[in-house]
Design a protein around this motif. Structure first.
Motif, PDB file in Angstrom:
ATOM      1  N   VAL A  36      -0.850  -0.415   7.993  1.00  0.00           N
ATOM      2  CA  VAL A  36      -0.519   0.608   8.980  1.00  0.00           C
ATOM      3  C   VAL A  36      -1.597   1.682   8.941  1.00  0.00           C
ATOM      4  O   VAL A  36      -1.944   2.183   7.875  1.00  0.00           O
ATOM      5  CB  VAL A  36       0.860   1.234   8.674  1.00  0.00           C
ATOM      6  N   ARG A  96       3.302   1.138   4.424  1.00  0.00           N
ATOM      7  CA  ARG A  96       1.895   0.771   4.340  1.00  0.00           C
ATOM      8  C   ARG A  96       1.585  -0.498   5.107  1.00  0.00           C
ATOM      9  O   ARG A  96       0.454  -0.698   5.547  1.00  0.00           O
ATOM     10  CB  ARG A  96       1.482   0.602   2.884  1.00  0.00           C
ATOM     11  N   TYR A  97       2.589  -1.381   5.265  1.00  0.00           N
ATOM     12  CA  TYR A  97       2.384  -2.648   5.960  1.00  0.00           C
ATOM     13  C   TYR A  97       3.539  -2.887   6.926  1.00  0.00           C
ATOM     14  O   TYR A  97       4.696  -2.637   6.592  1.00  0.00           O
ATOM     15  CB  TYR A  97       2.303  -3.810   4.957  1.00  0.00           C
ATOM     16  N   ARG A  98       3.220  -3.369   8.124  1.00  0.00           N
ATOM     17  CA  ARG A  98       4.248  -3.631   9.133  1.00  0.00           C
ATOM     18  C   ARG A  98       3.816  -4.828   9.964  1.00  0.00           C
ATOM     19  O   ARG A  98       2.652  -5.019  10.248  1.00  0.00           O
ATOM     20  CB  ARG A  98       4.408  -2.413  10.039  1.00  0.00           C
ATOM     21  N   SER A 145      -1.534   5.278   6.762  1.00  0.00           N
ATOM     22  CA  SER A 145      -0.697   5.221   5.566  1.00  0.00           C
ATOM     23  C   SER A 145      -1.458   5.735   4.348  1.00  0.00           C
ATOM     24  O   SER A 145      -0.871   6.232   3.423  1.00  0.00           O
ATOM     25  CB  SER A 145      -0.203   3.799   5.312  1.00  0.00           C
ATOM     26  N   ALA A 177       8.821  -3.779   7.561  1.00  0.00           N
ATOM     27  CA  ALA A 177       7.858  -2.910   6.896  1.00  0.00           C
ATOM     28  C   ALA A 177       7.986  -3.013   5.382  1.00  0.00           C
ATOM     29  O   ALA A 177       9.025  -3.405   4.852  1.00  0.00           O
ATOM     30  CB  ALA A 177       8.082  -1.470   7.343  1.00  0.00           C
ATOM     31  N   GLN A 208       9.086   6.586   7.305  1.00  0.00           N
ATOM     32  CA  GLN A 208       8.042   6.027   8.163  1.00  0.00           C
ATOM     33  C   GLN A 208       6.656   6.332   7.622  1.00  0.00           C
ATOM     34  O   GLN A 208       5.750   5.525   7.747  1.00  0.00           O
ATOM     35  CB  GLN A 208       8.175   6.567   9.591  1.00  0.00           C
ATOM     36  N   TRP A 240      -2.048  -6.753  17.670  1.00  0.00           N
ATOM     37  CA  TRP A 240      -1.000  -7.754  17.498  1.00  0.00           C
ATOM     38  C   TRP A 240      -1.134  -8.897  18.497  1.00  0.00           C
ATOM     39  O   TRP A 240      -0.558  -9.965  18.292  1.00  0.00           O
ATOM     40  CB  TRP A 240       0.381  -7.116  17.629  1.00  0.00           C
TER      41      TRP A 240
END
Length: 110
Positions: free
Chosen positions: A76, A42-44, A79, A50, A38, A94
């Motif tokens: 994220v 870096r990106y989700r 990160s 992810a 987790q 979001w």
């Protein structure tokens, strides 16, 4: 939860773990592995997909960026350690995701 229920639940779980051959150390190792995984994300996206930023960019992120969404939209928080507090990236909202509810958001994952 009162103490008797707690102790009963612990005894039940220990019994089930013994039946399948699990040890507390196995659970601790799995939890630690999940935490490390987790942290490397870096990106989700809103669906929980992810990417750690290494290797080929996944299809969900390629589709979003080629449709005009910025890569930073999926970054994220935490990160990467910012140099100063003023450089901290704002949280991703979001609710303003332009792909929510569209065919792009519901495309099959690869």
């Amino acid at each position: 939860m009162d103490e008797r229920k707690r102790e009963s639940m612990i005894a039940y779980l220990r019994g089930r773990m013994a039946k399948v051959g699990m040890k507390a150390a196995d659970i601790a190792a799995a939890l630690k592995e999940d935490q490390l995984r987790q942290r490397s994300v870096r990106y989700r996206n809103a669906f929980g997909d992810a990417w750690d930023g290494k290797g080929a960019m996944p299809q969900w992120l390629q589709q979003a960026t080629s449709a005009g969404q910025s890569l930073q939209h999926f970054a994220v928080i935490g990160s990467e350690k910012p140099a100063t507090q003023t450089q901290r990236q704002p949280a991703v909202d979001w609710s303003k995701d332009p792909f929510a509810g569209t065919r792009l958001a519901t495309a099959p994952r690869s």
